[in-house]
Motif scaffolding. Structure first.
Motif, mmCIF file in Angstrom:
data_model
loop_
_atom_site.group_PDB
_atom_site.id
_atom_site.type_symbol
_atom_site.label_atom_id
_atom_site.label_comp_id
_atom_site.label_asym_id
_atom_site.label_seq_id
_atom_site.Cartn_x
_atom_site.Cartn_y
_atom_site.Cartn_z
ATOM 1 N N PHE A 151 -32.826 62.040 77.501
ATOM 2 C CA PHE A 151 -33.733 62.538 78.419
ATOM 3 C C PHE A 151 -35.195 62.467 78.337
ATOM 4 C CE2 PHE A 151 -29.436 64.861 78.416
ATOM 5 C CZ PHE A 151 -29.223 64.764 79.778
ATOM 6 N N ALA A 152 -35.959 62.213 79.362
ATOM 7 C CA ALA A 152 -37.419 61.967 79.305
ATOM 8 C C ALA A 152 -38.092 63.154 78.957
ATOM 9 C CB ALA A 152 -37.733 61.499 80.300
ATOM 10 N N ALA A 153 -37.834 64.491 79.221
ATOM 11 C CA ALA A 153 -38.104 65.902 79.469
ATOM 12 C C ALA A 153 -37.279 66.786 79.843
ATOM 13 C CB ALA A 153 -39.579 65.874 80.537
ATOM 14 N N LEU A 154 -37.688 67.889 79.276
ATOM 15 C CA LEU A 154 -36.918 69.114 79.670
ATOM 16 C C LEU A 154 -37.679 70.037 80.881
ATOM 17 C CD1 LEU A 154 -36.193 70.327 75.819
ATOM 18 C CD2 LEU A 154 -34.807 69.243 77.304
ATOM 19 N N ILE A 155 -36.834 70.948 81.409
ATOM 20 C CA ILE A 155 -37.464 71.684 82.561
ATOM 21 C C ILE A 155 -37.093 73.179 82.006
ATOM 22 C CG2 ILE A 155 -37.436 72.304 84.731
ATOM 23 C CD1 ILE A 155 -36.609 69.551 85.315
ATOM 24 N N PHE A 156 -38.179 74.027 82.065
ATOM 25 C CA PHE A 156 -37.796 75.402 81.697
ATOM 26 C C PHE A 156 -38.345 76.455 82.831
ATOM 27 C CE2 PHE A 156 -37.655 74.070 77.478
ATOM 28 C CZ PHE A 156 -36.496 74.306 76.882
ATOM 29 N N THR A 157 -37.316 77.341 83.296
ATOM 30 C CA THR A 157 -37.776 78.201 84.420
ATOM 31 C C THR A 157 -37.904 79.715 84.300
ATOM 32 O OG1 THR A 157 -35.461 78.009 85.438
ATOM 33 C CG2 THR A 157 -37.308 76.588 86.574
ATOM 34 N N SER A 158 -37.584 79.767 82.991
ATOM 35 C CA SER A 158 -37.660 81.406 82.414
ATOM 36 C C SER A 158 -38.090 81.282 81.013
ATOM 37 C CB SER A 158 -36.594 82.141 82.655
ATOM 38 O OG SER A 158 -35.408 81.804 81.888
ATOM 39 N N GLU A 159 -38.616 82.366 80.363
ATOM 40 C CA GLU A 159 -38.671 82.645 78.773
ATOM 41 C C GLU A 159 -37.271 82.778 78.422
ATOM 42 O OE1 GLU A 159 -42.038 85.545 77.717
ATOM 43 O OE2 GLU A 159 -41.878 85.858 79.892
ATOM 44 N N THR A 160 -36.402 83.208 78.872
ATOM 45 C CA THR A 160 -35.196 83.413 78.515
ATOM 46 C C THR A 160 -34.268 82.048 78.340
ATOM 47 O OG1 THR A 160 -34.810 85.521 79.614
ATOM 48 C CG2 THR A 160 -32.671 84.644 78.961
ATOM 49 N N GLY A 161 -34.907 81.190 79.075
ATOM 50 C CA GLY A 161 -34.297 79.745 79.014
ATOM 51 C C GLY A 161 -34.557 79.117 77.616
ATOM 52 N N VAL A 162 -35.826 79.345 77.383
ATOM 53 C CA VAL A 162 -36.430 78.859 76.239
ATOM 54 C C VAL A 162 -35.874 79.579 74.886
ATOM 55 C CG1 VAL A 162 -38.467 78.476 74.639
ATOM 56 C CG2 VAL A 162 -38.538 78.648 77.118
ATOM 57 N N ALA A 163 -35.572 80.697 74.995
ATOM 58 C CA ALA A 163 -35.088 81.822 73.747
ATOM 59 C C ALA A 163 -33.316 81.109 73.716
ATOM 60 C CB ALA A 163 -34.683 82.935 74.172
ATOM 61 N N ALA A 164 -32.765 80.719 74.822
ATOM 62 C CA ALA A 164 -31.274 80.410 74.780
ATOM 63 C C ALA A 164 -31.325 78.925 74.262
ATOM 64 C CB ALA A 164 -30.673 80.343 76.041
ATOM 65 N N PHE A 165 -32.347 78.174 74.478
ATOM 66 C CA PHE A 165 -32.284 76.728 73.954
ATOM 67 C C PHE A 165 -32.641 76.715 72.384
ATOM 68 C CE2 PHE A 165 -35.384 73.481 72.728
ATOM 69 C CZ PHE A 165 -34.618 72.225 73.257
ATOM 70 N N LEU A 166 -33.304 77.512 72.091
ATOM 71 C CA LEU A 166 -33.619 77.771 70.396
ATOM 72 C C LEU A 166 -32.329 78.349 69.806
ATOM 73 C CD1 LEU A 166 -37.331 79.217 70.338
ATOM 74 C CD2 LEU A 166 -36.568 76.764 69.558
ATOM 75 N N ALA A 167 -31.593 79.320 70.627
ATOM 76 C CA ALA A 167 -30.587 79.997 69.869
ATOM 77 C C ALA A 167 -29.102 78.943 69.618
ATOM 78 C CB ALA A 167 -30.164 81.195 70.431
ATOM 79 N N ASN A 168 -29.171 77.849 70.444
ATOM 80 C CA ASN A 168 -28.124 77.116 70.821
ATOM 81 C C ASN A 168 -27.977 76.206 69.303
ATOM 82 O OD1 ASN A 168 -26.170 74.895 71.656
ATOM 83 N ND2 ASN A 168 -26.251 76.210 73.350
ATOM 84 N N SER A 169 -26.952 76.469 68.537
ATOM 85 C CA SER A 169 -26.855 75.657 67.390
ATOM 86 C C SER A 169 -26.257 74.392 67.554
ATOM 87 C CB SER A 169 -25.700 76.163 66.402
ATOM 88 O OG SER A 169 -24.535 76.258 67.127
ATOM 89 N N ALA A 170 -25.980 74.040 68.754
ATOM 90 C CA ALA A 170 -25.423 72.526 69.318
ATOM 91 C C ALA A 170 -26.470 71.809 69.921
ATOM 92 C CB ALA A 170 -24.361 72.618 70.194
ATOM 93 N N ARG A 171 -27.637 72.322 69.685
ATOM 94 C CA ARG A 171 -28.995 71.638 70.303
ATOM 95 C C ARG A 171 -29.193 70.253 69.515
ATOM 96 N NH1 ARG A 171 -32.376 75.105 68.894
ATOM 97 N NH2 ARG A 171 -33.758 74.040 67.501
ATOM 98 N N ASN A 181 -45.790 79.111 77.420
ATOM 99 C CA ASN A 181 -46.386 79.472 76.137
ATOM 100 C C ASN A 181 -44.961 79.941 75.228
ATOM 101 O OD1 ASN A 181 -48.570 80.875 74.301
ATOM 102 N ND2 ASN A 181 -47.036 82.488 74.344
ATOM 103 N N ALA A 182 -43.842 80.270 75.598
ATOM 104 C CA ALA A 182 -42.573 80.364 74.862
ATOM 105 C C ALA A 182 -42.267 79.082 74.366
ATOM 106 C CB ALA A 182 -41.785 80.966 75.621
ATOM 107 N N ALA A 183 -42.412 78.039 75.423
ATOM 108 C CA ALA A 183 -42.177 76.490 74.975
ATOM 109 C C ALA A 183 -42.814 76.187 73.939
ATOM 110 C CB ALA A 183 -42.022 75.682 76.423
ATOM 111 N N ARG A 184 -44.220 76.158 74.021
ATOM 112 C CA ARG A 184 -45.223 75.861 72.814
ATOM 113 C C ARG A 184 -44.649 76.541 71.423
ATOM 114 N NH1 ARG A 184 -49.219 77.576 75.607
ATOM 115 N NH2 ARG A 184 -49.119 75.719 77.009
ATOM 116 N N ASN A 185 -44.675 77.829 71.630
ATOM 117 C CA ASN A 185 -44.407 78.294 70.381
ATOM 118 C C ASN A 185 -42.945 77.992 69.599
ATOM 119 O OD1 ASN A 185 -46.509 80.084 70.404
ATOM 120 N ND2 ASN A 185 -45.429 81.634 71.487
ATOM 121 N N ALA A 186 -42.205 77.304 70.750
ATOM 122 C CA ALA A 186 -40.896 76.766 70.093
ATOM 123 C C ALA A 186 -41.198 75.368 69.496
ATOM 124 C CB ALA A 186 -39.942 76.628 71.144
ATOM 125 N N GLY A 187 -42.241 74.856 69.504
ATOM 126 C CA GLY A 187 -42.662 73.455 69.106
ATOM 127 C C GLY A 187 -42.598 72.477 70.158
#
Length: 244
Positions: free
Chosen positions: A56-76, A93-99
């Protein structure tokens, strides 16, 4: 500016963290003495779902919860891109804090799609989303020639209003209920109908779509934000009570 005597009892229904943040904004605007009750209507549940195969060329997030779920997923997968297109500043900002390297549309889903198209993205893109979404960003972008897949990583489980929340709705003081999403509005509306209230609260809604989700609530008083932001919603509340 609305005077203190005209202000209602606020009932906040967003998830706890977002409600407490919005409560702080309300206190800053209207003073520390306003009554605020928090009763989250939706509780996030991470699904631990697998990610789609491919590059994939980029990710799309439409909520802070989506970023949190992304970080929590061990299969990422470690191969996922760092570039993340985000619907608004909080999510960015949440995505930025996630690196991640986030780019914000500072508005709504339609603006996010327009931003991605303006950036000349060719895809494929991956939209990290919840089970309940309004509109189909992945389909809209794919139809525009930018192949995009959805990856459902979380759900939002409906919650009952608390006893304190019901007391606010049945109390003598006027009540104001800010609503930020069509689903939370629909969940709230169904519970309000079951309560058979003698008088309706006023609803401050983030968009027409949110207001439309209260269509079954008779005699609903609505005030609309000019922009899909918390600050604009607070402005709408202030204008509503200043004009009351």
């Amino acid at each position: 500016m609305a005077t203190q005597s005209r202000l209602p009892a606020f009932l906040l229904t967003r998830p706890a963290a977002q409600s407490h943040r919005f409560a702080a904004q309300l206190h800053q605007r209207f003073g520390q003495d306003i009554a605020i009750t928090i009763s989250p209507l939706l509780a996030p549940a991470f699904l631990g779902a697998p990610f789609p195969q491919g590059s994939f060329a980029a990710l799309i997030f439409t909520s802070e919860t989506g970023v949190a779920a992304f970080l929590a997923n061990s299969a990422r997968p470690a191969s996922l891109p760092k570039l993340a297109y985000c619907v608004g500043a909080r999510t960015a900002n949440a995505a930025r804090n996630a690196g991640l390297e986030s780019v914000s549309a500072d508005a709504d889903a339609a603006s996010l799609v327009a931003l991605i198209r303006q950036h000349g993205q060719r895809g494929p893109l991956l939209h990290i989303c919840g089970r309940h979404t309004r509109g189909d960003i992945a389909q809209s972008l794919t139809d525009a020639g930018i192949p995009t897949q959805s990856c459902v990583l979380y759900d939002q489980i409906a919650q009952d209003l608390t006893k304190d929340a019901i007391a606010v709705l049945r109390g003598e003081q006027a009540a104001m209920v800010p609503l930020f999403s069509p689903r939370s509005a629909a969940v709230f509306g169904s519970q309000v109908l079951a309560l058979s209230l003698s008088s309706q609260p006023t609803y401050a809604v983030l968009s027409k779509a949110v207001g439309d989700s209260l269509s079954e609530v008779k005699n609903a008083k609505l005030c609309y934000a000019d922009k899909p932001t918390a600050a604009s919603l607070i402005d709408a509340i202030a204008k509503f009570y200043a004009a009351a």
